[in-house]
Each structure stands twice: as C-alpha cells, then as structure tokens.
Design an enzyme around this catalytic site. Structure first.
Site, PDB file in Angstrom:
ATOM      1  N   HIS A 121       0.795  -1.234   0.000  1.00 54.19           N
ATOM      2  CA  HIS A 121       0.000   0.000   0.000  1.00 54.19           C
ATOM      3  C   HIS A 121       0.829   1.286   0.000  1.00 54.19           C
ATOM      4  CE1 HIS A 121       0.937  -0.030   4.268  1.00 54.19           C
ATOM      5  NE2 HIS A 121       0.506   1.209   4.346  1.00 54.19           N
TER       6      HIS A 121
HETATM    7  C1  UD1 Z   1      -1.929   5.478   6.359  1.00 58.11           C
HETATM    8  C2  UD1 Z   1      -0.632   5.894   7.030  1.00 58.11           C
HETATM    9  C3  UD1 Z   1       0.367   4.750   6.937  1.00 58.11           C
HETATM   10  C4  UD1 Z   1      -0.205   3.448   7.454  1.00 58.11           C
HETATM   11  C5  UD1 Z   1      -1.530   3.165   6.755  1.00 58.11           C
HETATM   12  C6  UD1 Z   1      -2.172   1.913   7.310  1.00 58.11           C
HETATM   13  C7  UD1 Z   1      -0.079   8.294   6.838  1.00 58.11           C
HETATM   14  C8  UD1 Z   1       0.805   9.272   6.167  1.00 58.11           C
HETATM   15  N1  UD1 Z   1      -0.016   7.040   6.358  1.00 58.11           N
HETATM   16  O1  UD1 Z   1      -1.659   5.266   4.977  1.00 58.11           O
HETATM   17  O2  UD1 Z   1       1.497   5.073   7.724  1.00 58.11           O
HETATM   18  O3  UD1 Z   1       0.697   2.401   7.184  1.00 58.11           O
HETATM   19  O4  UD1 Z   1      -2.401   4.280   6.964  1.00 58.11           O
HETATM   20  O5  UD1 Z   1      -3.228   1.491   6.520  1.00 58.11           O
HETATM   21  O6  UD1 Z   1      -0.776   8.639   7.755  1.00 58.11           O
HETATM   22  N2  UD1 Z   1      -8.825   5.434   1.717  1.00 58.11           N
HETATM   23  C9  UD1 Z   1     -10.100   4.892   1.604  1.00 58.11           C
HETATM   24  N3  UD1 Z   1     -10.766   4.593   2.761  1.00 58.11           N
HETATM   25  C10 UD1 Z   1     -10.254   4.819   3.985  1.00 58.11           C
HETATM   26  C11 UD1 Z   1      -8.968   5.372   4.091  1.00 58.11           C
HETATM   27  C12 UD1 Z   1      -8.275   5.667   2.947  1.00 58.11           C
HETATM   28  O7  UD1 Z   1     -10.601   4.683   0.513  1.00 58.11           O
HETATM   29  O8  UD1 Z   1     -10.926   4.510   4.993  1.00 58.11           O
HETATM   30  C13 UD1 Z   1      -8.059   5.711   0.473  1.00 58.11           C
HETATM   31  C14 UD1 Z   1      -8.236   7.125  -0.030  1.00 58.11           C
HETATM   32  O9  UD1 Z   1      -8.163   7.079  -1.421  1.00 58.11           O
HETATM   33  C15 UD1 Z   1      -6.997   7.820   0.526  1.00 58.11           C
HETATM   34  C16 UD1 Z   1      -5.966   6.711   0.458  1.00 58.11           C
HETATM   35  O10 UD1 Z   1      -6.690   5.506   0.738  1.00 58.11           O
HETATM   36  O11 UD1 Z   1      -6.648   8.949  -0.179  1.00 58.11           O
HETATM   37  C17 UD1 Z   1      -4.818   6.874   1.427  1.00 58.11           C
HETATM   38  O12 UD1 Z   1      -5.319   6.983   2.772  1.00 58.11           O
HETATM   39  P1  UD1 Z   1      -4.439   7.724   3.898  1.00 58.11           P
HETATM   40  O13 UD1 Z   1      -5.132   7.629   5.190  1.00 58.11           O
HETATM   41  O14 UD1 Z   1      -4.054   9.087   3.409  1.00 58.11           O
HETATM   42  O15 UD1 Z   1      -3.093   6.909   3.929  1.00 58.11           O
HETATM   43  P2  UD1 Z   1      -2.829   5.323   3.932  1.00 58.11           P
HETATM   44  O16 UD1 Z   1      -2.241   4.972   2.613  1.00 58.11           O
HETATM   45  O17 UD1 Z   1      -4.019   4.562   4.404  1.00 58.11           O
END
Ligand code: UD1
Length: 355
Positions: free
Chosen positions: A205
């Site tokens: 991821h």
């Molecule tokens: C975040 C953490 C990472 C951790 C990971 C665990 C940061 C910088 N990164 O990364 O350290 O390893 O969580 O999973 O805080 N999205 C959804 N649904 C959700 C959440 C996210 O669809 O409930 C999608 C969205 O498109 C979003 C993308 O995932 O833009 C990234 O989500 P984000 O929370 O920004 O970072 P993670 O990649 O999940």
C-alpha cells in the site's frame, strides 16, 4: 489521571486495544478521539468491534486528503477537543498524519504529550511516516519506546532523558488473538479451499510501491509467478491506484481479496506459507506468529525481524520470487518485542512520569 488517546488509522486501532484495557485495569480515565483518517468499515469499525475497544468519545470525521490538507484539518479539529477535555496526558500512536496533528495540537496547548512506539527510524526521508515520527518524538515529553534499538535512536538524537522502554503493545494483541484463532482453519483457507501452508498472503500500500505504474506492475507480476497462490489483501489505496494506472490487480497465481478484520488477518498469517508486504505492522505480526516475511522496501524500522532471519528486504523481480519461496529459518527464542505486557508498562509509565 485523565489520558486522551488520538487515533485515526488502522494500525493505531490495533495498538489502542491493549492500551484501552490497561487504562481500565489501572483505573485511569481514558478518552478516545478518532480523527476519521480511516473511515471504511473494514479499516476502522471492525477493529473496535473485534478487539473490544470502547467507541470513540469524539469522532472528527476528517477523511482523506493531501498530507498538508489532511494534517491541517485534523490539527484544527483536535485543538478544541483538547481544550475541552484538559487531559493530564495526550497519547499519540505510531507515525501517521493523525499522530503528527495531535502532537502539534497538544504541545501548542502546553499539554503533556506521550508518544507510543517512539524511536522507530527508517532513515528514509521520502516516507511520510518518517517525517511524522521524527517530528512527534522531538515534540513529546515522554517517549515510550518499543525496543532497545528504538531507545538507542532516541538517545542518538539527544532524547534519552525522556525515554522509557515499555515493549511493544502489538505483541500484547497478537499473542492474545493467536490463542483465539490458532486451532481453526483461517478464513482464507475456508474461502479458497486451501490446506494449511498452501498459500501466501500479501499486502502492498505504500506510495513508493503504488504511485509508479511500472513498479507496481513489477511487484504484482512477481507475486503472480510464485509457486503457491498468493492472496493480496487490497487496501483502498492499492485499488484506487490500480484503477488510476488502468491495471488489473489479480493475475496468474495472485488473487485479489478485500482487507481482513484483525482476527482473520492473524489466523490467515499463522496458517500461511509466508507473507509479502510493505506494511510495518505485518512484518512484526509475521515474526510473532513464526511466519516468514518478505518486505518490498529498501529498509525496515523493525530491524530485529531481519537480524533474526525471519524477514528479508527485497526489490521486485527475481529477488522477491526467490525470497518469498525460501524455507523457514530455525526457530528463535529471542523476544525483541517484549513479553505481551507492554500496555500495562505504558499505563505505569504515564502514572509515574514527572514532567
Ligand atoms: C496510512 C498511514 C500509513 C499506514 C496506513 C495503514 C499516513 C501518512 N499514512 O496510509 O502510515 O501504514 O495508513 O493502513 O498517515 N482510503 C479509503 N478509505 C479509507 C482510508 C483511505 O478509501 O478509509 C483511500 C483514499 O483514497 C486515501 C488513500 O486511501 O486517499 C490513502 O489513505 P491515507 O489515510 O491518506 O493513507 P494510507 O495509505 O491509508
């Protein structure tokens, strides 16, 4: 004493579970604030349900966004909650944007700040998590380090006086959940009809592995060529990136699957032939479950898993294929991540610490 925990992303809910229990056991008032960084039920609600975590007292509903936007919106939303609750400690977890936002909000209000999982370093300044953890460690009053290596990093940065080694709270959870699931087939075995040890699990991821189309294709192709079926647990970010790049996730021996709830993940790891990942948590969960791990990253914060022979860092391609198919190493008696009682040590440290 009143402790206010700020969480927001999946790995933080796992760490919160033993902390919430320890707070209750020690008679500490505990307030839970959920930033809403993760909002899909499979990334959030199921962890509260399965790990018996009390519902959050405050849910800020921040959701996704660019790093600056997401962190800024959290900072704005957390501040009035801290002002209203006036906790004795603000407790932040790990290295996500939720961690950094809460840390900044707390120190600006002169509230004592404790950082759980302090001192981890990848020394890779491209990672958003590395910015978050370095900045949080330097802001915090109490650094709760999971390992001796983490404490050494803090000492090297002049932070030894604020550091207490408490062990790793994830060990508390993994060992408890393992006892609940070890004697039955994993959900992945049941769903696909696999025998014990006849499949591998994968999670990918991180931005460095998903943002570039060619690199992501290379990783997926390597997984598709392994000698056993590999089930990839698709984080929404991975699904979104595949769509953006116009590529299929499932291919060859690689089977796409939704993310798993925590007991499902522990069971599916325990009964697998190995995991391939770029997650921090899964590297350690695999180690604690005596499952070999192959990490698609140039470095790891959890160096003990590599030093003890249970984890290999690889680039996609032949190196990944070879490493993923390697035999299990000799069992180790070393316990670099503690004995499963870290959360109680955290509660104790918060009670004993004199700022
Ligand atoms: C975040 C953490 C990472 C951790 C990971 C665990 C940061 C910088 N990164 O990364 O350290 O390893 O969580 O999973 O805080 N999205 C959804 N649904 C959700 C959440 C996210 O669809 O409930 C999608 C969205 O498109 C979003 C993308 O995932 O833009 C990234 O989500 P984000 O929370 O920004 O970072 P993670 O990649 O999940």
């Amino acid at each position: 004493m009143k402790v206010l925990s700020v969480v927001g992303a999946r790995p933080q809910f796992v760490k919160l579970a033993p902390i919430a229990k320890a707070m209750e056991k020690q008679g500490i008032e505990h307030i839970i604030v959920h930033t809403g960084q993760h909002y899909d039920p499979m990334l959030s609600d199921v962890f509260f349900r399965d790990l018996g975590i009390p519902a959050p007292d405050e849910h800020l509903g921040i959701g996704s966004g660019s790093h600056g936007e997401q962190t800024g919106r959290m900072l704005i939303a957390i501040e009035p909650v801290l002002q209203k609750c006036e906790p004795d400690w603000v407790l932040v977890y790990g290295d996500t944007n939720s961690t950094l936002a809460a840390a900044v909000a707390a120190v600006k209000l002169h509230l004592p700040l404790a950082h759980l999982e302090a001192g981890l370093r990848s020394f890779n300044r491209r990672m958003p998590e590395e910015h978050n953890r370095v900045l949080t460690d330097h802001a915090a009053d109490l650094l709760l380090a999971p390992t001796a290596v983490a404490a050494k990093h803090l000492s090297n940065e002049g932070l030894a006086k604020r550091t207490v080694v408490v062990g790793d709270v994830m060990t508390d959870v993994v060992l408890q959940v393992k006892e609940q699931v070890k004697n039955k087939p994993s959900p992945i075995m049941e769903e696909f009809g696999f025998h014990e040890g006849a499949y591998r699990l994968a999670t990918i991821h991180r931005p460095d592995n998903t943002d570039n189309k060619d690199r992501l294709e290379q990783i997926l192709d390597s997984l598709a060529h392994l000698d056993l079926p590999t089930v990839i647990l698709a984080h929404p970010r991975l699904v979104a990136k595949c769509k953006e790049h116009g590529i299929e996730l499932g291919r060859g021996n690689l089977l796409a699957h939704r993310p798993l709830a925590y007991p499902e993940l522990v069971a599916s790891t325990l009964h697998s032939a190995g995991v391939i990942t770029d997650s921090g948590g899964l590297q350690k969960e695999a180690f604690l479950l005596d499952t070999i791990c192959t990490t698609v990253r140039p470095e790891t914060e959890w160096v003990e898993t590599v030093e003890l022979g249970w984890n290999q860092l690889v680039e996609p391609g032949d190196a990944l294929v070879k490493a993923a198919q390697r035999p299990q190493p000799k069992a180790t008696n070393e316990t670099p991540y503690g004995d499963g009682y870290a959360a109680i040590a955290v509660a104790q440290a918060l009670q004993d610490w004199k700022n």
